[in-house]
Design an enzyme around this catalytic site. Structure first.
Site, short mmCIF file in Angstrom:
data_model
loop_
_atom_site.label_atom_id
_atom_site.label_comp_id
_atom_site.label_asym_id
_atom_site.label_seq_id
_atom_site.Cartn_x
_atom_site.Cartn_y
_atom_site.Cartn_z
N GLY A 155 23.14 36.76 47.84
CA GLY A 155 23.89 37.09 49.05
C GLY A 155 24.68 35.96 49.66
N MET A 180 27.18 34.06 48.19
CA MET A 180 28.59 33.96 47.83
C MET A 180 29.17 35.37 47.70
SD MET A 180 28.55 30.61 45.42
CE MET A 180 27.39 31.30 44.27
N CYS A 185 -1.54 7.75 52.04
CA CYS A 185 -2.13 8.60 53.08
C CYS A 185 -1.14 8.96 54.18
CB CYS A 185 -3.37 7.93 53.69
SG CYS A 185 -2.99 6.38 54.54
N LYS A 210 24.03 34.53 36.49
CA LYS A 210 24.42 35.93 36.33
C LYS A 210 25.17 36.11 35.01
CE LYS A 210 25.50 38.05 40.08
NZ LYS A 210 26.20 38.43 41.31
N ARG A 228 32.52 39.00 40.67
CA ARG A 228 31.30 38.51 41.33
C ARG A 228 31.09 37.03 41.04
NH1 ARG A 228 29.36 43.74 39.57
NH2 ARG A 228 28.36 44.91 41.26
#
Length: 889
Positions: free
Chosen positions: A118, A120, A847, A39, A109
């Site tokens: 959503g 923290m 496999c 952010k 923030r």
């Protein structure tokens, strides 16, 4: 700096006060994510390129790391650097933080290097108090705005910082709404909100035994500490675990001047995406609310408006927003998820990040952006996470059944796909029941606390919330079907009831419902689901992936139908055909049981003769589907007792069919029982004890191959001997195989190009791979059993203690799901290297279940295997993961 200090030096010298821990938005850029968080780095980048961003600064992730290193105390110098940046911000805004005449309010923030929507904490309107609220009233002449701002701050700060449950504030808010007989927060007047502030403060005092802090500086430092603390809150830890986010130092803290979307009808807030995050369509997508603050849009209390409506409501702001989203997408060269606020007609961008998207959207956006010349093919491939393709392979509701189904409600199509399950009304119940039932989580609205419940549910249904609500965003990220904002339904979580008044329907916990996340439809009962059809974009992306990958991708398939599906998904052969799976149907199981119960070789051969045509027919089917591609067939592997009935009724039915005494069958079954069957009489040990079993299976393989070759169909059988630990075991079985194969080819007068190899699943085989390669033309690493025997964990019993191992970080992942590269991986690497020293052209594959897991596939690429083999529906995932591996290494 930190690592070299001694423990005793912690207080002063560990944290250098000269270290830069705070950066203004003008000082950062998009490449500083590790230091400034995603952010903060993007806010700095937007500031740099001229996007209207409220000014602010970022406290680094390093400061958060030091906070935890220093026993949850601020590192020396942090407060001074914050105060210095507050002064700069005050000058920019021409206002003062805590100034009673011209107050500056802040938002605080979180923001880690990896996006964690959503998970923290956020606090808005910080700096307001009893004095400042009066100043706001005098300055704005908008009393309602001022009290609304204050009550929002107390609610957020009280919840995030002081630990007062969010629900308790909601109860107080509802009391006032009930008293005023209103439904929406916006219908409350200034006097109501003033009363709410008083009630909120009383609540804080009652719960915490502390008064709500009035001093803005105290509020600020408490908020910074709470954001640091949110890095290790349970939901953030759970999110990082679910999304495999590791190696981050902590969260950054972004402190910005507040802009207000709640100043009246000329103000608002919204969330938007530069493209549709659900479908990938290149169309502006988003939601907004006027007279609201950020959390209102995602909280789901009011239903947001579609972004197109903003064009009618405020064309100037809408056009500016479109211009900005285009600029940001072109700059970051990816689909952007943006948050914005309009303050009295002026637009501000509060955040941008690469948007979370469904797999369908990821594929479309990646392909479209190559076509638009925004990115190249390599970037497009790396943009789509291999695991996410699982979403594209989700089932859909059968169209014919849908026509006749009972449609009970329609909500928003928040995340595509379909889901059927029993209704549960809370996350804890979902977690509990999902161990034995398929569940649908039904909530009024979801919150980050519901994360684990959402992850174990087939789908999510909410009564509130839009296309950008918590439920929608998280479900899309998980690839879960989700229908949100379904206003027709009324959810009584306390009494576990779901009511649809329009349809006169009441559903209770454990009733079945079906969701269509692509249309938003909700149906009563269980509807059949069908396999999806894949788009042209998907096929194009897979072709690009094939251009770059080095590993071949095979499939694990035992029946022609599975082989067909795998071929459609791009499989390049069969890496594991488990012949024992062919024995469990109808008459076959009877013949198989006859063979096991035989008391001598003659009887055994008679029973095996009955099995021969079944085996041969199966191999013909598989060879036809693969049409010239290699098919690795594992000879009989499990212990024989697994084929015998265990229940009394089944034993009696078998006795009747074979005309023998049930007690005799029970005695044989008891005699075959082993204390540790996984290390017992199985694999090549069966073939050595009963060579006639190997003979029958090889006869079936070679007859099928010869008959098809005569018809002009190319066949490439690879006969695999299981559970070899010593080269002599392989020599024994190889002699049997070569003898029978030679006889069959002579009988048909056909030459088949076949191979003989072994499964490396016993640690001794890995350690002596150079010897085994003298006899084996290929190795296939059976990493399920190799993991079991190397780690000493029983696959069937690990569930009893694995959760504690993961919780205590003894293992990062379930080693049966994700290859243990340091332990089991080293055996694979050693065996591959030593096998090649003996036989330079030896074919090497894997496999086990790990063959379809992206990080394990990357390991296989690095150690130079030729192919991986996985279940049919994971073939596209493996193709993309192999391309990722090639591009990254």
């Amino acid at each position: 700096m930190v690592k070299n200090m001694k423990k005793n030096d912690v207080k002063e010298s560990k944290f250098d006060s000269k270290m830069k821990m705070v950066y203004s938005f003008e000082e950062g850029n998009k490449d500083m994510k590790n230091l400034l968080g995603g952010k903060g780095a993007n806010l700095a980048e937007m500031t740099r390129i001229g996007i209207p961003v409220p000014p602010g600064f970022t406290i680094t992730t390093e400061a958060c790391h030091l906070y935890y290193e220093n026993n949850k105390k601020f590192p020396i110098g942090l407060k001074e650097q914050v105060d210095e940046n507050i002064k700069i911000l005050e000058n920019k805004m021409n206002s003062g933080f805590g100034d009673v005449k011209n107050p500056l309010l802040l938002s605080v923030r979180s923001g880690a290097a990896s996006s964690m929507p959503g998970m923290m904490d956020t606090i808005l309107n910080l700096g307001i108090n009893d004095t400042v609220v009066q100043t706001l009233i005098n300055k704005t002449k908008n009393e309602r705005f001022a009290w609304d701002t204050y009550r929002r701050f107390i609610q957020m700060f009280g919840d995030v910082v002081m630990g007062v449950p969010h629900h308790d504030f909601e109860v107080e808010l509802q009391k006032i709404k009930d008293k005023r007989k209103v439904h929406l927060d916006t219908e409350l007047n200034a006097a109501d909100l003033k009363e709410l502030v008083k009630n909120y403060k009383s609540l804080v005092l009652k719960v915490t035994k502390k008064s709500f802090p009035e001093d803005p500086r105290t509020q600020l430092y408490m908020a910074i500490e709470a954001v640091f603390g949110s890095w290790n809150n349970p939901r953030a830890i759970a999110y990082r675990k679910l999304n495999d986010i590791t190696g981050l130092k902590g969260t950054a803290v972004n402190i910005q001047a507040m802009v207000f979307g709640n100043m009246g009808e000329s103000s608002g807030t919204g969330v938007c995406f530069s493209r549709n995050p659900s479908t990938g369509e290149n169309k502006f997508y988003g939601e907004y609310l006027m007279n609201a603050q950020g959390e209102d849009v995602v909280a789901g209390i009011r239903t947001p408006k579609h972004i197109e409506e903003l064009q009618k409501q405020n064309p100037q702001v809408y056009n500016q927003l479109v211009e900005i989203k285009n600029k940001l997408e072109n700059h970051f060269k990816d689909m952007q998820d943006m948050e914005f606020t309009i303050q009295e007609g002026k637009l501000y961008i509060l955040q941008t990040r690469n948007g979370k998207r469904t797999a369908q959207a990821a594929v479309k956006i990646a392909v479209d952006m190559v076509n638009e010349k925004l990115i190249d093919k390599k970037t497009a491939i790396l943009r789509v996470q291999p695991e996410s393709l699982d979403q594209l392979l989700h089932k859909q509701i059968d169209p014919e059944s849908k026509k006749k189904a009972s449609l009970i409600a329609i909500g928003l199509p928040a995340s595509p796909g379909a889901a059927v399950g029993r209704i549960v009304f809370n996350a804890a119940r979902a977690e509990e029941l999902s161990k034995k039932e398929k569940v649908i989580l039904v909530r009024t609205e979801t919150s980050p606390e519901d994360l684990i419940g959402m992850s174990v549910s087939q789908g999510i249904l909410t009564a509130r919330g839009g296309m950008t609500s918590h439920a929608a965003v998280v479900a899309r990220g998980m690839g879960k079907c989700c229908v949100s904002g379904c206003q027709d339904i009324n959810i009584d979580e306390k009494n576990k009831k779901l009511t649809i008044k329009k349809k006169n329907v009441v559903l209770k916990e454990l009733d079945y419902i079906t969701l269509d996340g692509s249309s938003g439809e909700v149906f009563n009962g269980k509807l059949p689901l069908v396999d999806p059809k894949l788009s042209g974009d998907f096929i194009k992306l897979m072709k690009w992936a094939d251009e770059f990958r080095k590993l071949k991708i095979r499939t694990n398939a035992d029946i022609p139908r599975d082989a067909r599906v795998a071929r459609e998904f791009g499989a390049e052969g069969i890496g594991l055909c488990r012949t024992e799976h062919m024995f469990f149907e109808g008459d076959r199981i009877l013949a198989m049981r006859q063979m096991i119960l035989a008391t001598n070789e003659i009887e055994r051969r008679k029973a095996l003769a009955k099995l021969l045509p079944y085996q041969k027919a199966d191999f013909i089917g598989l060879f036809k589907e693969m049409n010239g591609l290699p098919v690795t067939i594992r000879l009989l592997d499990p212990p024989l007792h697994e084929f015998l009935p265990k229940e009394k009724k089944e034993i009696e039915e078998l006795a009747k069919a074979l005309k023998v005494d049930p007690k005799w069958i029970a005695q044989i079954s008891e005699a075959l029982h082993e204390v540790n069957p996984m290390l017992g009489h199985r694999g090549c040990r069966l073939g050595i004890t009963y060579p006639e079993i190997t003979e029958m299976q090889v006869q079936a393989i070679m007859e099928a191959a010869c008959e098809l070759k005569k018809k002009g169909i190319d066949v490439k059988p690879e006969i695999m001997v299981p559970l070899v630990g010593k080269v002599e075991e392989l020599k024994n079985q190889k002699a049997v195989i070569q003898k029978v194969a030679g006889e069959i080819m002579k009988k048909y007068n056909v030459k088949i190009d076949y191979m003989i190899g072994t499964m490396i699943e016993v640690p001794r085989a890995a350690l002596t791979a150079d010897e085994i390669a003298q006899e084996a033309e290929f190795f296939s690493f059976g990493t399920n059993d190799l993991t079991q025997m190397t780690l000493g964990f029983s696959r069937d019993d690990i569930g009893k203690f694995l959760p504690e191992y993961l919780k205590n970080n003894i293992y990062d992942k379930d080693p049966f799901a994700v290859l243990d590269q340091k332990g089991v991986g080293q055996l694979v690497k050693m065996a591959a290297e030593n096998g090649r020293k003996t036989r330079s052209n030896i074919k090497l594959g894997i496999c086990g279940e790990h063959g379809g897991e992206p990080s394990s596939i990357e390991f296989c690429h690095r150690v130079g295997l030729n192919y991986v083999s996985c279940s049919p529906y994971r073939v596209p995932i493996a193709r993309l993961a192999a391309a990722h591996a090639a591009l990254k290494n």
